[in-house]
Scaffold this active site. Structure first.
Site, short mmCIF file in Angstrom:
data_model
loop_
_atom_site.label_atom_id
_atom_site.label_comp_id
_atom_site.label_asym_id
_atom_site.label_seq_id
_atom_site.Cartn_x
_atom_site.Cartn_y
_atom_site.Cartn_z
N GLY A 167 0.82 -1.21 0.00
CA GLY A 167 0.00 0.00 0.00
C GLY A 167 0.85 1.25 0.00
O GLY A 167 0.65 2.18 -0.80
N THR A 187 7.77 -5.25 4.99
CA THR A 187 6.62 -6.12 5.23
C THR A 187 7.08 -7.35 5.96
O THR A 187 7.88 -8.13 5.44
CB THR A 187 5.89 -6.53 3.93
OG1 THR A 187 5.22 -7.76 4.20
CG2 THR A 187 6.81 -6.73 2.76
N ASP A 192 5.36 -9.74 6.51
CA ASP A 192 4.75 -10.88 5.83
C ASP A 192 5.60 -11.39 4.66
O ASP A 192 5.32 -12.45 4.11
CB ASP A 192 3.36 -10.50 5.28
CG ASP A 192 2.38 -10.16 6.38
OD1 ASP A 192 2.72 -10.35 7.56
OD2 ASP A 192 1.26 -9.70 6.06
N1 LIG Z 1 -3.43 2.00 -3.44
C1 LIG Z 1 -2.94 2.96 -2.65
N2 LIG Z 1 -2.61 4.18 -3.16
C2 LIG Z 1 -2.09 5.14 -2.36
N3 LIG Z 1 -1.85 4.99 -1.05
C3 LIG Z 1 -2.17 3.80 -0.50
C4 LIG Z 1 -2.72 2.73 -1.27
N4 LIG Z 1 -2.93 1.68 -0.47
C5 LIG Z 1 -2.53 2.07 0.76
N5 LIG Z 1 -2.08 3.34 0.73
C6 LIG Z 1 -1.56 4.09 1.87
O1 LIG Z 1 -0.33 3.50 2.28
C7 LIG Z 1 -0.25 3.47 3.68
C8 LIG Z 1 0.05 2.09 4.19
O2 LIG Z 1 -0.83 1.14 3.60
P1 LIG Z 1 -1.15 -0.24 4.32
O3 LIG Z 1 -1.85 -1.10 3.37
O4 LIG Z 1 -1.80 0.04 5.63
O5 LIG Z 1 0.27 -0.84 4.70
P2 LIG Z 1 1.41 -1.45 3.79
O6 LIG Z 1 2.13 -0.36 3.13
O7 LIG Z 1 2.25 -2.18 4.77
O8 LIG Z 1 0.74 -2.36 2.80
C9 LIG Z 1 -1.54 4.03 4.23
O9 LIG Z 1 -1.29 5.35 4.66
C10 LIG Z 1 -2.49 3.98 3.06
O10 LIG Z 1 -3.41 5.03 3.07
O1 LIG Z 2 -3.12 -4.69 13.51
P1 LIG Z 2 -2.51 -4.02 12.36
O2 LIG Z 2 -1.60 -2.93 12.71
O3 LIG Z 2 -3.50 -3.64 11.31
O4 LIG Z 2 -1.53 -5.07 11.69
C1 LIG Z 2 -1.92 -6.36 11.34
C2 LIG Z 2 -1.31 -6.72 10.03
O5 LIG Z 2 0.01 -6.35 9.91
C3 LIG Z 2 0.70 -7.28 9.11
O6 LIG Z 2 1.79 -7.74 9.85
C4 LIG Z 2 1.18 -6.71 7.82
O7 LIG Z 2 1.34 -5.36 7.94
P2 LIG Z 2 1.64 -4.41 6.70
O8 LIG Z 2 0.38 -4.22 5.93
O9 LIG Z 2 2.12 -3.20 7.34
O10 LIG Z 2 2.71 -5.09 5.91
C5 LIG Z 2 -0.26 -8.39 8.79
O11 LIG Z 2 0.31 -9.65 8.86
C6 LIG Z 2 -1.32 -8.16 9.80
O12 LIG Z 2 -2.55 -8.54 9.29
MG LIG Z 3 -0.50 -3.80 2.90
#
Ligand SMILES: Nc1ncnc2c1ncn2[C@@H]1O[C@H](COP(=O)(O)OP(=O)(O)O)[C@@H](O)[C@H]1O
Ligand SMILES: O=P(O)(O)OC[C@H]1O[C@](O)(COP(=O)(O)O)[C@@H](O)[C@@H]1O
Ligand SMILES: [Mg+2]
Length: 527
Positions: free
Chosen positions: A270, A297, A299
């Site tokens: 994200g 990540t 994961d």
């Molecule tokens: N498709 C997207 N486009 C722009 N920003 C995004 C998108 N998906 C997630 N974000 C932003 O990136 C940040 C982290 O996203 P998140 O899915 O929570 O964690 P991760 O980066 O670990 O996958 C958040 O602030 C979210 O609003």
């Molecule tokens: O409780 P939170 O902060 O949403 O995090 C839980 C999630 O974080 C993770 O460790 C992955 O996090 P990210 O999306 O930041 O990579 C997942 O395995 C888990 O579902």
């Molecule tokens: Mg994510």
């Protein structure tokens, strides 16, 4: 986009599927549907470009066409793509002296003809290193029906001799988004230290992820070597993390206001989608800004890299929980120890921890379907284990078994699905089942997920974070933007962001690694 939509809609995909344009791609069976859909649903940015080049394999020239297309897809965006007047200057990064060179040699580091030490822009790293002789070989990733070997090269990371930013004109910002991961502080530390080595004085941390770009109460944190010196000694993020946050245009407005021209973004899929959108928005506005990602990540679900930082630490720490579950189960009369580990859509932590510990009898991951009940179900096998061994250890990834739980459609602030707790579910089902069949069991459930995520990086991750943090800065100074850093076949590389987030990486149920895990646990197929 086609490969993705197939992955979203097709219920079950064959291992090798011929796309409509004739090219062959190896597809993980239970691919990444939930996450792919989730990212698409956010409706903001979704990167999926150039996945399937239209290749006609009867064309004798198809290999060179493939290579050309690959080169285009993995080209890393450079400042000169937009500003053809951008003039490089000699690097101020000190390779031999450890004091900031800019202060000693204002005009750059003196050249040494005998020892150069910089990375040449044309250096490449081989992305795939196995020459599969057949599409039926375990883990084969084939381009054509014969699985012909085609070299695929990606860009080598590291310091360049010429740079495109004057250190005194740089204001660098670091932001950490998403969930925590061991090693975030190590990466922050090395970005700051390396920036200082180039001679940058204005370095700030954006608090609490992308949110820090919009909430007025969140002020930027001044960073220096002195501030970050010991931060790697604890887990978490010095800057704080968050999910959700402002729109991309608001982030770029804020960057303009603050005069930020180098942005280092630490996060997962994200976050990287956001980073790429920021990069594109900066280009649209003709801003001379470098946006560089560092994949975070726990994961381990980012494509094309050997691993992401924090994963090793998570696996190591997870073994402590598994060992406790084993001791509990082994010491009890008919003991069952259940451990839940993180892994939203990918079972890498569970698979690797099970393999590393050697104490797991049943490993359940989201990529591999299973039944709980019935003659081939998990519970029947548990009964067998209790009868034959007297105890059992079960390791589940949090994303496993979601089909057994009630769907809530709840989303977190980033748009990620909020998962049901399968660990609790299997614990309850186990108790219920054994009660029904009149066999006494002592079930102990351990959920160490947040304890694992909050610890500091181990030595191996510490080194990985160091190299990734340093390379992020080298990439920005070299004039690249919209890139991310990674380790590929033990070498360090730069990837264009869209290529690593086109979909989340998952365990391949047909891979050697999953089969090694099955060999280790001795579990049957639960279908
Ligand atoms: N498709 C997207 N486009 C722009 N920003 C995004 C998108 N998906 C997630 N974000 C932003 O990136 C940040 C982290 O996203 P998140 O899915 O929570 O964690 P991760 O980066 O670990 O996958 C958040 O602030 C979210 O609003
Ligand atoms: O409780 P939170 O902060 O949403 O995090 C839980 C999630 O974080 C993770 O460790 C992955 O996090 P990210 O999306 O930041 O990579 C997942 O395995 C888990 O579902
Ligand atoms: Mg994510």
């Amino acid at each position: 986009m086609e490969a993705l939509s197939r992955a979203i809609t097709a219920p079950k995909l064959p291992l090798h599927e011929r796309t409509s344009n004739g090219s062959y791609f190896r597809l993980a069976r239970r691919s990444l549907r939930p996450s792919s859909r989730r990212i698409a649903e956010t409706g903001r940015v979704f990167a999926c470009q150039g996945q399937n080049p239209a290749i006609e394999f009867s064309d004798p020239d198809w290999k060179s066409k493939f290579r050309k297309d690959f080169e285009r897809r993995f080209n890393i965006p450079h400042i000169t793509d937009i500003f053809d007047d951008a003039e490089p200057i000699p690097s101020t990064f000190s390779l031999k002296m450890r004091t900031p060179v800019s202060e000693v040699y204002a005009g750059g580091y003196p050249s040494d003809e005998e020892w150069h030490g910089y990375i040449n822009n044309n250096d490449r790293v081989l992305l795939k290193v196995i020459n599969y002789s057949s599409p039926t070989s375990a883990g084969a990733e084939c381009i054509d029906p014969n699985c012909t070997w085609v070299e695929q090269w990606v860009h080598r990371a590291g310091p360049r001799e010429k740079i495109y930013f004057k250190p005194e004109a740089v204001k660098a910002a670091i932001v950490t988004c998403g969930g925590l991961c061991p090693g975030l502080n190590d990466v922050i530390r090395h970005i700051v230290i390396t920036l200082e080595n180039y001679g940058v004085r204005k370095i700030v941390g954006i608090p609490f992820g992308y949110r820090g770009f919009s909430e007025k109460s969140l002020t930027e944190m001044q960073l220096s070597r002195k501030v970050v010196q010991n931060i790697h000694l604890s887990g978490g993020s010095l800057l704080g993390v968050s999910r959700g946050g402002p729109e991309v245009s608001e982030i770029v407005d804020n960057m303009e206001e603050r005069g930020i021209n180098m942005l280092f973004v630490l996060g997962g899929n994200g976050t990287h989608a956001g980073a790429n959108a920021i990069h594109n928005e900066c280009r649209k506005r003709k801003l001379r800004v470098a946006v560089v990602g560092v994949p975070k990540t726990i994961d381990n679900d980012i494509l094309l890299m050997d691993k992401t930082f924090g994963f090793d630490t998570a696996v190591e720490e997870a073994q402590r929980a598994i060992n406790s579950a084993y001791i509990e189960a082994h010491s009890a009369y008919h003991g069952v120890g259940i451990v839940k580990l993180m892994g939203r859509d990918s079972g890498f932590i569970a698979m690797h921890a099970a393999l590393a510990s050697g104490q797991v009898d049943i490993c359940l991951i989201p990529e591999v379907p299973f039944n709980l009940h019935g003659p081939h179900g998990v519970l029947m096998h548990l009964k067998y284990l209790i009868e034959t061994k007297g105890s059992a250890v079960v390791c589940v990834a949090e994303g496993a078994g979601q089909s057994f739980l009630e769907r809530t459609n709840a989303k977190d602030a980033s748009g990620n699905n909020v998962l049901g707790d399968f660990g609790v579910h299997i614990q309850q089902e186990t108790k219920k089942y054994f009660k029904e069949i009149g066999v006494p069991v002592d079930v102990k459930y351990i959920d160490p997920t947040y304890m694992i995520r909050a610890i500091r990086a181990n030595a191996s991750d510490g080194i990985l974070c160091t190299v990734l943090g340093q390379n992020a800065v080298h990439g920005a100074f070299a004039g690249y933007s919209g890139i991310t850093v990674g380790i590929c076949n033990t070498h360090y590389v730069y990837f264009p962001i869209p290529e690593v987030i086109s979909h989340p990486r998952a365990v391949d149920p047909n891979s050697r690694m999953w089969h090694r895990c099955l060999t280790s646990t001795g579990q049957p197929d639960f279908v």
